[in-house]
Design a protein around this motif. Structure first.
Motif, PDB file in Angstrom:
ATOM      1  N   THR A 153      -6.587  -2.047  -9.189  1.00 61.78           N
ATOM      2  CA  THR A 153      -5.272  -1.397  -9.165  1.00 61.78           C
ATOM      3  C   THR A 153      -5.381   0.047  -9.661  1.00 61.78           C
ATOM      4  OG1 THR A 153      -4.869  -2.444 -11.284  1.00 61.78           O
ATOM      5  CG2 THR A 153      -3.857  -3.479  -9.395  1.00 61.78           C
ATOM      6  N   ALA A 188      -0.023  -2.225  -1.326  1.00 61.88           N
ATOM      7  CA  ALA A 188       0.317  -1.653  -2.635  1.00 61.88           C
ATOM      8  C   ALA A 188       0.846  -0.237  -2.479  1.00 61.88           C
ATOM      9  CB  ALA A 188      -0.920  -1.664  -3.532  1.00 61.88           C
ATOM     10  N   ARG A 299      -0.823  -6.188 -13.812  1.00 59.51           N
ATOM     11  CA  ARG A 299      -2.028  -6.909 -13.357  1.00 59.51           C
ATOM     12  C   ARG A 299      -1.960  -8.407 -13.625  1.00 59.51           C
ATOM     13  NH1 ARG A 299      -7.286  -3.081 -13.942  1.00 59.51           N
ATOM     14  NH2 ARG A 299      -8.167  -4.832 -12.823  1.00 59.51           N
ATOM     15  N   SER A 396       1.115  -7.587  -4.033  1.00 56.77           N
ATOM     16  CA  SER A 396       1.240  -6.204  -4.509  1.00 56.77           C
ATOM     17  C   SER A 396       2.697  -5.859  -4.803  1.00 56.77           C
ATOM     18  CB  SER A 396       0.610  -5.220  -3.528  1.00 56.77           C
ATOM     19  OG  SER A 396       1.144  -5.397  -2.253  1.00 56.77           O
ATOM     20  N   SER A 399       3.292  -7.086  -8.259  1.00 53.27           N
ATOM     21  CA  SER A 399       2.650  -6.205  -9.213  1.00 53.27           C
ATOM     22  C   SER A 399       3.506  -4.956  -9.449  1.00 53.27           C
ATOM     23  CB  SER A 399       1.287  -5.846  -8.612  1.00 53.27           C
ATOM     24  OG  SER A 399       0.534  -5.114  -9.473  1.00 53.27           O
TER      25      SER A 399
END
Ligand SMILES: NC(=O)C[C@H](N)C(=O)O
Length: 615
Positions: A153, A188, A299, A396, A399
């Motif tokens: 990430t 992401a 994460r 994602s 996240s």
């Protein structure tokens, strides 16, 4: 002039203040042309300093003839070579390699136009397109270059930040990336890039670009052509002649050039004889907020795939703190065993304690639903339906959403079930009118004896630009609504590339501009002469429109900035403070010199006064 709210003294302060952030932006990661404006007010004028200027065909319309793309090379097979019989990235070789490939670089043009001196050593230029346009691209190579299996990430954050830093200097971005985790990075970035207005296209290859038969050349060329020519405000993934929405793809093949699939959404573009963009599918931010990248990512997320016989202990272990978000990959249309109380209890306990669990299907195509009892039990256990999202997108998204500090758990759950970037199909059952519902189009179609869908769409697309521009001229929002009802794209330009937003900005109708911006119009459209809506609003002195455009992320194009010094000096020479104020609101640097090296503030004996301290 005495009662002007804007005096020359505060102009100088403003000029200082305006130039400050620009300087702050320059660091090793920002690739931009030399900013010494005294050297060459425009790139065209700069050509005259090249020894071989006589051989160059001057651009037919400066500003419209060159597009700039930033290529961020993160690694991947495309730039790998064999070492000890395994493929690994090779640093500092990519630019040199591309220079030797005539389809990806025109060395003669580069030499004749002093390309390297102006845009930097790592710049290249594509051969001219059919309409004599050039795409100049600059490569930013990461160190170390990564096989995408090594991506984390943090690497996503680095890419996002580099795009943000260089956003205003380029028309589009290409990210070179390994294919193994490209779908994760593309997903992401699609969430991290908020209010995106320019194309960001990931690509790579299955075979290194240095090999005789490879897919890297075509993939890079296609991605550059799309990023440089079309204002597609999306994070896309270009592979094997198709542009996909980045958060809809998944890698499906290890041994084919056709490595990616977008099972639930048709491609955004196809590169066949021509590059055809499926504009109806292109996702637009529909906001007036400025582009920004949110690099905060949580994460503590994970993917758990159900399988027959999975134990409650495995599920329990997986859901332990610090886990905060899980994508549960379920069977078929979102099903799990409804005769496994032990499993369902573990899921319920986790959701009760605040873990967000998204239900995504293991199937490649289709959506989760509650048609089965085995699906309903998961809703009852507190899971959120992931619709037709890919597991990569769902992970994602989790996240990104979980990292939002200003949202409580309920708001985060709500955000997870909403369509944020076109990653899932919103359920608009019955809300969308089909083309043939529009009375207007029907009347025209009848009079032309047209009935098939393709012909109807062709008429709609031909009629939309002039109708929408006419509506923009008189600020007719109802006409826009009617056009949208037909499925029209309000960002399409007319024969001169002028969009409804250009027209509205000339007219200065703030409401119309606001409407267009919140319905997908792009502030980065350039007409045939290279003019942006911002430049039009400045020209016609619509201060509030300029402010709104700036808020939305609008900025002058490089050529407009190059020309600015001369314009600013001429405004200063005639004492036109209002004109100067509008230019400065629009982001022009008032210290930009004109032809003779003097800037607006120095023109006509006006003294450059030091700004008050603190500015
Ligand atoms: N084709 C590829 O790029 C695969 C490579 N292992 C990577 O993902 O970096």
């Amino acid at each position: 002039m005495a009662d002007s709210v804007f005096s020359l003294n505060n102009l100088t302060s403003l000029a200082r203040a305006l130039s400050q952030p620009t300087l702050d932006l320059i660091d090793s990661n920002e690739i931009s042309p030399p900013r010494n404006a005294q050297l060459h007010p425009t790139r065209r004028r700069k050509l005259s300093s090249c020894s071989s200027f006589d051989n160059i065909e001057p651009a037919t319309s400066p500003g419209a003839a060159e597009a700039r793309v930033l290529v961020i090379n993160t690694g991947g097979t495309i730039g790998m070579t064999l070492h000890d019989n395994v493929l690994a990235p090779k640093p500092n070789a990519f630019v040199k390699g591309l220079r030797k490939l005539p389809i990806l670089h025109d060395e003669l043009y580069a030499q004749q136009t002093c390309l390297y001196r102006y845009y930097g050593e790592n710049s290249l230029v594509l051969p001219a397109s059919k309409d004599s346009k050039r795409i100049v691209y600059t490569i930013m190579e990461y160190s170390p270059l990564l096989d995408s299996s090594n991506m984390t990430t943090d690497d996503w954050g680095r890419i996002g930040k580099d795009i943000e830093k260089n956003y205003e200097s380029y028309d589009g971005f290409v990210i070179l990336h390994g294919t193994d985790t490209m779908a994760y990075t593309a997903s992401a970035l699609s969430f991290m890039c908020e209010h995106l207005g320019k194309p960001i296209i990931l690509t790579g290859s299955q075979v290194p670009i240095y090999e005789l038969r490879n897919d890297g050349r075509d993939n890079l060329l296609g991605a550059l052509l799309i990023a440089g020519q079309f204002v597609i405000p999306e994070v896309g993934l270009y592979f094997y002649n198709k542009l996909y929405r980045g958060n809809r793809v998944t890698k499906v093949d290890t041994g084919s050039f056709n490595a990616f699939a977008s099972p639930n959404l048709a491609p955004l573009a196809s590169a066949e004889v021509d590059i055809i963009i499926n504009w109806d599918t292109v996702w637009r931010a529909n906001t007036t907020a400025k582009f920004q990248v949110s690099t905060e990512l949580n994460r503590n997320v994970g993917l758990l795939r159900l399988f027959p016989g999975i134990t409650a202990a495995t599920v329990r272990a997986f859901l332990q703190p610090p886990m905060q978000g899980v994508v549960l990959e379920t069977y078929g249309s979102g099903n799990a065993p409804d005769n496994r109380k032990d499993l369902l209890d573990e899921l319920r306990k986790a959701t009760d304690s605040g873990v967000i669990i998204i239900n995504c299907t293991q199937c490649l195509r289709g959506t989760v639903s509650t048609s089965y009892a085995t699906g309903k039990v998961l809703i009852d256990a507190g899971l959120i339906a992931g619709g037709d999202m890919t597991p990569e997108a769902a992970l994602s998204k989790l996240s990104y959403v979980l990292a939002k500090k200003n949202l409580d758990l309920e708001a985060k759950k709500k955000m997870m079930s909403q369509n944020l970037r076109g990653e899932m199909r919103a359920d608009f059952a019955g809300a969308k009118l089909c083309l043939s519902d529009s009375r207007f189009i029907q009347v025209i179609a009848k009079s032309l004896s047209i009935s098939c869908k393709e012909e109807l769409e062709a008429i709609r697309d031909a009629l939309t630009p002039p109708l929408a521009c006419a509506a923009a001229k008189i600020g007719d929002i109802e006409a826009f609504e009617a056009l949208k009802e037909m499925g029209s794209n309000l960002s399409l330009g007319d024969y001169d590339g002028r969009t409804p937003l250009h027209v509205a900005c000339c007219e200065g109708n703030l409401k119309t501009v606001q409407y267009l911006l919140s319905h997908g119009a792009t502030v980065y459209a350039k007409d045939r002469y290279g003019a942006t809506p911002l430049c039009n609003a400045v020209h016609f002195r619509h201060k509030e429109v300029v402010r709104l455009l700036r808020k939305t992320g609008a900025h002058f194009s490089r050529d407009e900035l190059d020309e600015a010094g001369v314009e600013l000096c001429s405004l200063a020479a005639s004492g036109d403070l209002e004109g100067l104020e509008i230019w400065s609101i629009a982001g022009a640097d008032l210290t930009k010199p004109g032809y003779d090296g003097q800037n607006a503030i120095q023109v006509n004996g006006i003294e450059f006064t030091a700004p008050p301290s603190g500015l």
